[in-house]
Write a protein that holds these residues in place. Structure first.
Motif, PDB file in Angstrom:
ATOM      1  N   ILE A   4      21.214 -35.104  43.122  1.00  0.00           N
ATOM      2  CA  ILE A   4      22.165 -35.672  41.857  1.00  0.00           C
ATOM      3  C   ILE A   4      22.955 -36.706  42.497  1.00  0.00           C
ATOM      4  CG2 ILE A   4      23.761 -35.295  39.912  1.00  0.00           C
ATOM      5  CD1 ILE A   4      22.542 -32.362  39.668  1.00  0.00           C
ATOM      6  N   TYR A   6      26.298 -39.050  42.038  1.00  0.00           N
ATOM      7  CA  TYR A   6      27.306 -39.531  41.199  1.00  0.00           C
ATOM      8  C   TYR A   6      27.862 -40.777  41.607  1.00  0.00           C
ATOM      9  CZ  TYR A   6      31.859 -39.503  38.647  1.00  0.00           C
ATOM     10  OH  TYR A   6      32.745 -39.718  37.778  1.00  0.00           O
ATOM     11  N   VAL A  73      33.705 -32.100  36.758  1.00  0.00           N
ATOM     12  CA  VAL A  73      32.492 -31.208  36.601  1.00  0.00           C
ATOM     13  C   VAL A  73      31.376 -31.961  37.032  1.00  0.00           C
ATOM     14  CG1 VAL A  73      31.138 -30.583  34.521  1.00  0.00           C
ATOM     15  CG2 VAL A  73      33.500 -30.010  34.414  1.00  0.00           C
ATOM     16  N   LEU A  74      31.275 -33.009  36.851  1.00  0.00           N
ATOM     17  CA  LEU A  74      29.828 -33.806  36.989  1.00  0.00           C
ATOM     18  C   LEU A  74      29.710 -34.117  38.673  1.00  0.00           C
ATOM     19  CD1 LEU A  74      29.542 -36.446  34.263  1.00  0.00           C
ATOM     20  CD2 LEU A  74      28.237 -34.644  34.677  1.00  0.00           C
ATOM     21  N   ASN A  76      31.316 -32.210  41.027  1.00  0.00           N
ATOM     22  CA  ASN A  76      30.973 -30.849  41.675  1.00  0.00           C
ATOM     23  C   ASN A  76      29.416 -30.757  41.477  1.00  0.00           C
ATOM     24  OD1 ASN A  76      33.392 -29.703  42.438  1.00  0.00           O
ATOM     25  ND2 ASN A  76      34.051 -29.323  40.563  1.00  0.00           N
ATOM     26  N   LYS A  77      28.836 -31.179  40.652  1.00  0.00           N
ATOM     27  CA  LYS A  77      27.480 -30.776  40.363  1.00  0.00           C
ATOM     28  C   LYS A  77      26.454 -32.052  41.336  1.00  0.00           C
ATOM     29  CE  LYS A  77      27.159 -27.822  37.065  1.00  0.00           C
ATOM     30  NZ  LYS A  77      26.628 -26.608  37.423  1.00  0.00           N
ATOM     31  N   ASP A  79      25.191 -34.052  44.672  1.00  0.00           N
ATOM     32  CA  ASP A  79      24.818 -33.891  45.733  1.00  0.00           C
ATOM     33  C   ASP A  79      25.161 -34.937  46.691  1.00  0.00           C
ATOM     34  OD1 ASP A  79      23.215 -31.556  45.661  1.00  0.00           O
ATOM     35  OD2 ASP A  79      22.023 -32.797  44.366  1.00  0.00           O
ATOM     36  N   LYS A 106      31.793 -34.039  50.000  1.00  0.00           N
ATOM     37  CA  LYS A 106      30.520 -34.395  49.315  1.00  0.00           C
ATOM     38  C   LYS A 106      30.192 -35.725  50.308  1.00  0.00           C
ATOM     39  CE  LYS A 106      30.431 -32.002  45.374  1.00  0.00           C
ATOM     40  NZ  LYS A 106      28.982 -31.212  45.009  1.00  0.00           N
TER      41      LYS A 106
END
Length: 146
Positions: A4, A6, A73-74, A76-77, A79, A106
């Motif tokens: 994922i 961001y 939230v996004l 933290n999800k 990679d 991250k």
């Protein structure tokens, strides 16, 4: 392995679509998330949730709280975080998101033009990779899967 990504940065141009199209063309197993790209919705979300606010200060404050919640939230999800700094728009949110990515440990790729080398020098030295173009960022992502 699906990763994922961001995509942090200004929401007024199509750079995110460019990355998504190139990732698809390269058959990279990536999913993408990012900030709310509908600027007026981002600005009004506080009032959508909490009702009309008494002043522009409170309208901005409530929207910022909800937008920051969404980003947290996004991110933290995610990679990987890619933060694109352009020349046309103010870059405060991009800098904030890049700093948040660093705080969350991250992996961070910064895309910035040569004209922003000096203003972004400290942030660039903290990022894992700093590149000049979307194509260079795509080469970094491709390398992950080799």
């Amino acid at each position: 392995m699906n990763l994922i990504v961001y995509l942090a940065g200004e929401i007024h141009s199509s750079w995110r679509d460019e990355i998504k199209e190139k990732a698809k063309a390269l058959n990279l197993p990536l999913s993408f998330v990012g900030p709310m790209e509908d600027h007026s919705r981002s600005d009004s979300i506080g009032e959508e949730v909490l009702g009309v606010q008494p002043s522009p200060l409170y309208k901005d404050h409530t929207a910022s709280c909800i937008n920051n919640f969404r980003t947290q939230v996004l991110m933290n999800k995610a990679d990987i975080v890619i933060a694109l700094f352009g020349e046309k728009y103010k870059q405060w949110n991009t800098a904030m998101d890049a700093s948040a990515a660093l705080t969350l440990n991250k992996p961070l790729i910064i895309i910035r033009p040569d004209s922003l080398i000096h203003p972004l020098k400290e942030l660039s030295t903290k990022a894992n990779v700093t590149v000049d173009t979307v194509d260079q960022a795509m080469k970094v992502l491709t390398y992950v899967f080799e």
